[in-house]
Design an enzyme around this catalytic site. Sequence first.
Site, PDB file in Angstrom:
ATOM      1  N   PHE A 212      28.720  36.400  42.698  1.00  0.00           N
ATOM      2  CA  PHE A 212      28.515  37.603  41.892  1.00  0.00           C
ATOM      3  C   PHE A 212      28.283  37.119  40.466  1.00  0.00           C
ATOM      4  O   PHE A 212      29.156  36.472  39.888  1.00  0.00           O
ATOM      5  CB  PHE A 212      29.796  38.431  42.004  1.00  0.00           C
TER       6      PHE A 212
ATOM      7  N   THR B 200      32.001  32.158  40.063  1.00  0.00           N
ATOM      8  CA  THR B 200      32.882  31.703  41.136  1.00  0.00           C
ATOM      9  C   THR B 200      32.024  31.385  42.360  1.00  0.00           C
ATOM     10  O   THR B 200      31.086  32.133  42.658  1.00  0.00           O
ATOM     11  CB  THR B 200      33.898  32.809  41.474  1.00  0.00           C
TER      12      THR B 200
ATOM     13  N   ARG C 245      68.207  21.181  45.431  1.00  0.00           N
ATOM     14  CA  ARG C 245      68.560  20.413  44.245  1.00  0.00           C
ATOM     15  C   ARG C 245      69.992  20.711  43.823  1.00  0.00           C
ATOM     16  O   ARG C 245      70.382  21.876  43.723  1.00  0.00           O
ATOM     17  CB  ARG C 245      67.584  20.780  43.126  1.00  0.00           C
TER      18      ARG C 245
ATOM     19  N   GLU D 131      27.744  36.363  31.120  1.00  0.00           N
ATOM     20  CA  GLU D 131      26.803  35.505  30.397  1.00  0.00           C
ATOM     21  C   GLU D 131      27.521  34.987  29.161  1.00  0.00           C
ATOM     22  O   GLU D 131      28.583  35.504  28.808  1.00  0.00           O
ATOM     23  CB  GLU D 131      25.577  36.325  29.979  1.00  0.00           C
ATOM     24  N   PRO D 132      26.917  34.030  28.461  1.00  0.00           N
ATOM     25  CA  PRO D 132      27.602  33.523  27.260  1.00  0.00           C
ATOM     26  C   PRO D 132      27.958  34.641  26.276  1.00  0.00           C
ATOM     27  O   PRO D 132      28.993  34.583  25.625  1.00  0.00           O
ATOM     28  CB  PRO D 132      26.576  32.554  26.669  1.00  0.00           C
TER      29      PRO D 132
ATOM     30  N   GLU E 108      37.636  39.152  36.841  1.00  0.00           N
ATOM     31  CA  GLU E 108      37.411  40.488  37.426  1.00  0.00           C
ATOM     32  C   GLU E 108      38.052  41.573  36.558  1.00  0.00           C
ATOM     33  O   GLU E 108      38.638  42.524  37.058  1.00  0.00           O
ATOM     34  CB  GLU E 108      37.906  40.551  38.874  1.00  0.00           C
ATOM     35  N   GLY E 109      37.901  41.403  35.266  1.00  0.00           N
ATOM     36  CA  GLY E 109      38.472  42.346  34.310  1.00  0.00           C
ATOM     37  C   GLY E 109      39.781  41.803  33.777  1.00  0.00           C
ATOM     38  O   GLY E 109      40.730  41.590  34.539  1.00  0.00           O
TER      39      GLY E 109
ATOM     40  N   GLY F 115      61.920  19.554  35.065  1.00  0.00           N
ATOM     41  CA  GLY F 115      60.879  18.564  34.767  1.00  0.00           C
ATOM     42  C   GLY F 115      59.946  18.341  35.945  1.00  0.00           C
ATOM     43  O   GLY F 115      58.737  18.143  35.767  1.00  0.00           O
TER      44      GLY F 115
END
Lengths: 259, 381
Positions: B123, B158, B268, B127-128, B363-364, B340
């Site tokens: 899609f 995409t 952990r 554009e720039p 997409e917005g 970490g």
Amino acid sequence: MGFHIAVCVKSVILEAPAEQVIRNEDNSELNPFDRPVLEAALRLKEFYGGRITALTMGPSVSLSALLEARAFGVDREILICDPGLAGSDTLATSRALAAALRKLAPLDLVLFGVRTADSDTGQVGPQTSVALGIPFVGMVQSIEWKQDVFRVKRVADHFVEEYEVKGPAAFTIHPGALVPRDLGLAGIGRAFQGDRAERWNLRDLGLQADRAGDAGSPTRVLSMKRVTKTKQCEFITGDALEQADALMKRLSESGALGV
Amino acid sequence: MDSLLSEKHRIVRRSVRSFCEREIRPIAGEIDREARFPWEVVEKMGKLGYFGIQAPVELGGGGLDSMSYAIIVEEISRASGSLGLCVTVHNSVALYPILAFGSEEQIAKWAPPLASGQKIGAFCLTEPNAGSDASGIEGTAVADGDAYVVNTNKVFVTNGGVADICLLFLKTNPYDDPGEISVVVAERGTPGFVVGDLEDLCGMRANPVSSIRLYDCRLSRENLLGRAGMGLKIGLATLDTGRMGIAAQALGIAQAAMEEGILYAQQRRQFRVPLAKHQAIQMMIADMGTLVEASRLMTYRAAAFRDAGKSFSQESAMAKLFASEACSKVTDMAVQIHGGYGYSKSYAVERYYRDARVTRIYEGSSEVHRMVIARGLMGKK
């Protein structure tokens, strides 16, 4: 050409918390040992033609296992469901399945998983074939059709055994025999269109109440308790040689080593 | 939530999850590190119908509903955000508009290869100088006989590096009516169709996002989707579904991050007890779970509205806004629980954290969504 293959599947319970078995949609799933069985049936159908009927016995929640079978490409599904079947042991289950399979005759093959993930007896396949009076081979790895007989192979005690069996016959399929295919979306869509699975009760099967369910089951489950494992950790000290000697002594004393 | 789903949707989830666990999850870290599009898996996904989830079975699709679509995108994204992105964009903003606005001939030509995953769709709007403001596009398609001569530079496409069928938003009457925006379909390989370099992105690295440029590219006028001037209408209709897909994608990433966070907290040990025994960690786990479940409800609600044939613009906009922001919070907490190690590429949460970020942008953006939602709530006054 073309076989009529019956596949007996089960909706198994994934976990039974609090030592109680209550089946619902969230904890039930098609028995993983039945997946290679479905795969075997689908390949036979694809190769030789024919049709597949899937059967399951259980409460309504078992319908899901049949729908999944339909999504894979099974042609007809039958749910054997009756309050009178509650409490069935493997013998009563085999009797009910045999009655249903007789109704489905003529059949060429009846396929089972080697066992179920929840009760693990491995008895239903062999018992059902005895009830039907048809030949049975367990843990089958491959099935071929040659000049009107089935040629099946299985591995037992490091030997490959090959059998020639006349149909109708019953086999359990070794879980490692085939890699089950993934379920495609189109199959799922198709499975939910059209008719629902057929339901058969005791009357449909022509089974007397005292031959089914709790009343027809010679086995009683007395209790079920979770096994608790305890670990004890012991440090063996000394130099390497002393540690090795001490370890060997303990292992042989505990019977873990035959020395 | 699954308890409320139908049997069909449970089977959809179970089967897609089983595939993703076996085929996608084991390579998700590697394809991210190598920025590699995994064709070997994409091919299998295509055969299973994942590239035509809602397309009719006759056209090679899965013939399923929007709820299934949301669940499938969620499950794929739970394993790999990059592949979830590929599938959602392909299904919702490439294949869907062709099915919804295409002529019979166009559907017959483009839908089957797209629905079966043999061809990948894209899609191309941004554009720039135009993104959130779609009306600001500069790309042109000038009619010349039976063809359009197309010149455009589409960026951040995409699937761009692998797409065969691209939906381009262009000005089709640039001199007389600069407001006439239309969708023209371009196929890779047409002379003048150039795939630019792949973007070197923070996340979603296994998706080949690139620019697509067309230089004096002659496209048949039969490649016009719908009618001339329908571009923004197609875009808006498409984005409603697209937004639901991004919500599902954010949901899947958040679900994966939460699962990893809980697992790590249980394994952990610090101060002689598992992290999960510390109340500070439990607070994060509770927040993660609540955010994930709220995202799920909103996403599925948008899908249910669509399946019921109701307007779902607000629902999908709210779901996208909430789920993408929740995803950023949840992945952030999952990194925090890992300490970490969560900042290290050795753990999957680092990838989830990077993948999450863009769900608030594409997409917005969140800001555009807030504009849309506020406008919807206040009426057009």
